[in-house]
Scaffold this motif. Structure first.
Motif, PDB file in Angstrom:
ATOM      1  N   ARG A   1      24.649  54.892 -44.394  1.00 16.80           N
ATOM      2  CA  ARG A   1      24.369  53.783 -45.535  1.00 16.80           C
ATOM      3  C   ARG A   1      25.491  52.752 -45.235  1.00 16.80           C
ATOM      4  O   ARG A   1      26.597  53.113 -44.749  1.00 16.80           O
ATOM      5  CB  ARG A   1      24.690  54.354 -46.675  1.00 16.80           C
ATOM      6  CG  ARG A   1      24.814  53.142 -47.787  1.00 16.80           C
ATOM      7  CD  ARG A   1      24.522  53.604 -49.392  1.00 16.80           C
ATOM      8  NE  ARG A   1      23.489  53.981 -49.738  1.00 16.80           N
ATOM      9  CZ  ARG A   1      23.106  54.248 -50.796  1.00 16.80           C
ATOM     10  NH1 ARG A   1      24.013  53.895 -51.763  1.00 16.80           N
ATOM     11  NH2 ARG A   1      21.720  54.533 -51.190  1.00 16.80           N
TER      12      ARG A   1
ATOM     13  N   ARG B   1      16.483  46.824 -51.851  1.00 16.58           N
ATOM     14  CA  ARG B   1      16.261  47.799 -50.541  1.00 16.58           C
ATOM     15  C   ARG B   1      14.833  48.698 -50.948  1.00 16.58           C
ATOM     16  O   ARG B   1      14.095  49.033 -50.362  1.00 16.58           O
ATOM     17  CB  ARG B   1      17.202  48.037 -49.807  1.00 16.58           C
ATOM     18  CG  ARG B   1      18.017  49.189 -50.378  1.00 16.58           C
ATOM     19  CD  ARG B   1      19.323  49.337 -49.790  1.00 16.58           C
ATOM     20  NE  ARG B   1      20.350  50.207 -50.408  1.00 16.58           N
ATOM     21  CZ  ARG B   1      21.660  50.153 -50.265  1.00 16.58           C
ATOM     22  NH1 ARG B   1      22.005  49.445 -49.076  1.00 16.58           N
ATOM     23  NH2 ARG B   1      22.499  50.868 -50.891  1.00 16.58           N
TER      24      ARG B   1
ATOM     25  N   GLN C   1      21.234  43.219 -58.018  1.00 18.37           N
ATOM     26  CA  GLN C   1      22.092  43.805 -56.907  1.00 18.37           C
ATOM     27  C   GLN C   1      23.361  42.961 -56.694  1.00 18.37           C
ATOM     28  O   GLN C   1      23.452  41.935 -56.031  1.00 18.37           O
ATOM     29  CB  GLN C   1      21.521  43.820 -55.352  1.00 18.37           C
ATOM     30  CG  GLN C   1      20.168  44.418 -55.546  1.00 18.37           C
ATOM     31  CD  GLN C   1      20.261  46.102 -55.462  1.00 18.37           C
ATOM     32  OE1 GLN C   1      20.955  46.552 -54.449  1.00 18.37           O
ATOM     33  NE2 GLN C   1      19.992  46.670 -56.324  1.00 18.37           N
TER      34      GLN C   1
ATOM     35  N   PRO D   1      15.303  53.406 -59.505  1.00 15.96           N
ATOM     36  CA  PRO D   1      16.054  54.242 -58.516  1.00 15.96           C
ATOM     37  C   PRO D   1      17.719  54.515 -58.885  1.00 15.96           C
ATOM     38  O   PRO D   1      18.190  55.596 -58.150  1.00 15.96           O
ATOM     39  CB  PRO D   1      16.109  53.097 -57.175  1.00 15.96           C
ATOM     40  CG  PRO D   1      15.950  51.933 -57.898  1.00 15.96           C
ATOM     41  CD  PRO D   1      15.164  52.192 -59.115  1.00 15.96           C
ATOM     42  N   LEU D   2      17.858  54.042 -59.839  1.00  9.57           N
ATOM     43  CA  LEU D   2      19.282  54.048 -60.559  1.00  9.57           C
ATOM     44  C   LEU D   2      20.306  53.572 -59.337  1.00  9.57           C
ATOM     45  O   LEU D   2      20.233  53.548 -58.349  1.00  9.57           O
ATOM     46  CB  LEU D   2      19.504  55.461 -60.962  1.00  9.57           C
ATOM     47  CG  LEU D   2      18.816  55.981 -61.766  1.00  9.57           C
ATOM     48  CD1 LEU D   2      19.150  57.529 -62.165  1.00  9.57           C
ATOM     49  CD2 LEU D   2      18.631  55.553 -63.254  1.00  9.57           C
TER      50      LEU D   2
END
Ligand code: NCD
Length: 322
Positions: free
Chosen positions: A117, A179, A243, A280-281
């Motif tokens: 990631r 994303r 985000q 998605p948390l």
């Protein structure tokens, strides 16, 4: 860079997982068939040695709870082990200036796969182009993609709706930077006749390029301006957070966050008996906790659990071929 990750084409063994573009519906069906078996392994707490002797490096340059936790749990459920490199900017030689390329070459010497990631879109692809001996799995590259999240999202939708085509969905929140949204739209475009209503603050709309790209892949996109325009009885709602880490300032974030919230009132007005409510948390205020116990809310239950089962199946297919 000329490197392109290979299409899966029915064969997972040794392949990098960088983008949903690598998958066909047939590949996803293979994965979900194995996912059902993995669910039994995890559920019955039967010891498994499918990944015995395998080591997976979890190289996380960005914070993570579910993706890191479920990849780690998946490897361990299958009898393998992990090398956990969290925050390499601080705790590894990256802090001394080591390049991504050198970091990848080092950890591929220690392990059978690397899950990465990173805050910069495109980094997973660079890692895959760099690694000579082991597959790279993209666990989120900046605003780019998050393919394993989409695989678990599709698994959850199929489990609840019984199909992945002819769906009507609603995606809400930071569509510009999210994303998970970008990968899920790619995923939905693999199947016929899917329509997605897009709702976001003006500044966080899907970029024009992404809108065009996903539309040309086949998913029908309809932008709406208010939650009043959410169609009744959609098959799924996919809410996301703004985000914060991708925005230019905290003030900018404060002015954009929580414009659209899942409330009891909204659910009563717009959701149908079978609409599933996904996220998605992490959620940071986008879903009123009173919704958590609604049987249609899957974000803290099926979606989280499927994350581990799908990743177990994916690791088994990539590392063992079955
Ligand atoms: C997402 C991510 O990191 O992209 N979380 C996750 O992996 N489940 C979503 C987010 O951070 O908003």
């Amino acid at each position: 860079m000329s490197f392109e990750p290979q299409k899966i084409n029915g064969k997972f063994k040794g392949k990098d997982i960088i983008s949903l573009d690598q998958f066909s519906p047939k590949d996803i069906a293979i994965l979900f068939k194995l996912t059902k078996k993995m669910k039994k392994i995890a559920y019955n707490a039967r010891p498994s040695s499918i990944l015995a002797g395998k080591i997976v490096t979890l190289l996380f340059y960005e914070p993570s709870s579910r993706t890191f936790g479920s990849f780690g749990a998946s490897v361990k459920q299958l009898g393998g082990q992990t090398v956990d490199i969290l925050n390499p900017q601080v705790f590894s030689s990256v802090s001394k200036g080591e390049s991504l390329e050198d970091t990848i070459r080092v950890f591929e010497a220690y392990s059978d796969a690397i899950v990465i990631r990173h805050p910069v879109a495109g980094t997973a692809k660079i890692a895959a182009a760099t690694a000579k001996h082991v597959p790279i799995i993209n666990a989120g590259d900046g605003i780019g993609e998050h393919p394993t999240q989409t695989l678990l999202d599709l698994c959850t939708i199929e489990e609840k709706d019984g199909k992945l085509d002819n769906l009507t969905g609603v995606m809400v929140g930071d569509l510009l930077n999210g994303r998970t949204v970008h990968s899920l739209l790619r995923g939905l475009s693999l199947y016929k006749n899917n329509t997605v209503y897009l709702l976001s603050p003006n500044e966080l709309k899907l970029s024009k390029e992404d809108h065009q790209k996903f539309s040309s892949l086949g998913v029908k996109l309809i932008e709406i301006e208010s939650d009043k325009n959410i169609p009744k009885n959609a098959d799924f709602w996919y809410w996301t957070r703004v985000q914060k880490e991708r925005l230019k300032s905290l003030e900018n974030y404060e002015s954009l966050k929580n414009k659209f919230i899942v409330t009891k009132d909204l659910v009563e007005k717009k959701a149908g008996k079978k609409t599933i409510i996904m996220h998605p948390l992490p959620r940071v205020g986008e879903i009123d906790p009173v919704i958590d116990d609604d049987p249609r809310a899957v974000y803290l239950s099926a979606q989280v659990r499927n994350g581990m089962y799908v990743r177990m199946a994916l690791l088994s297919l990539i590392l063992k071929g079955s």
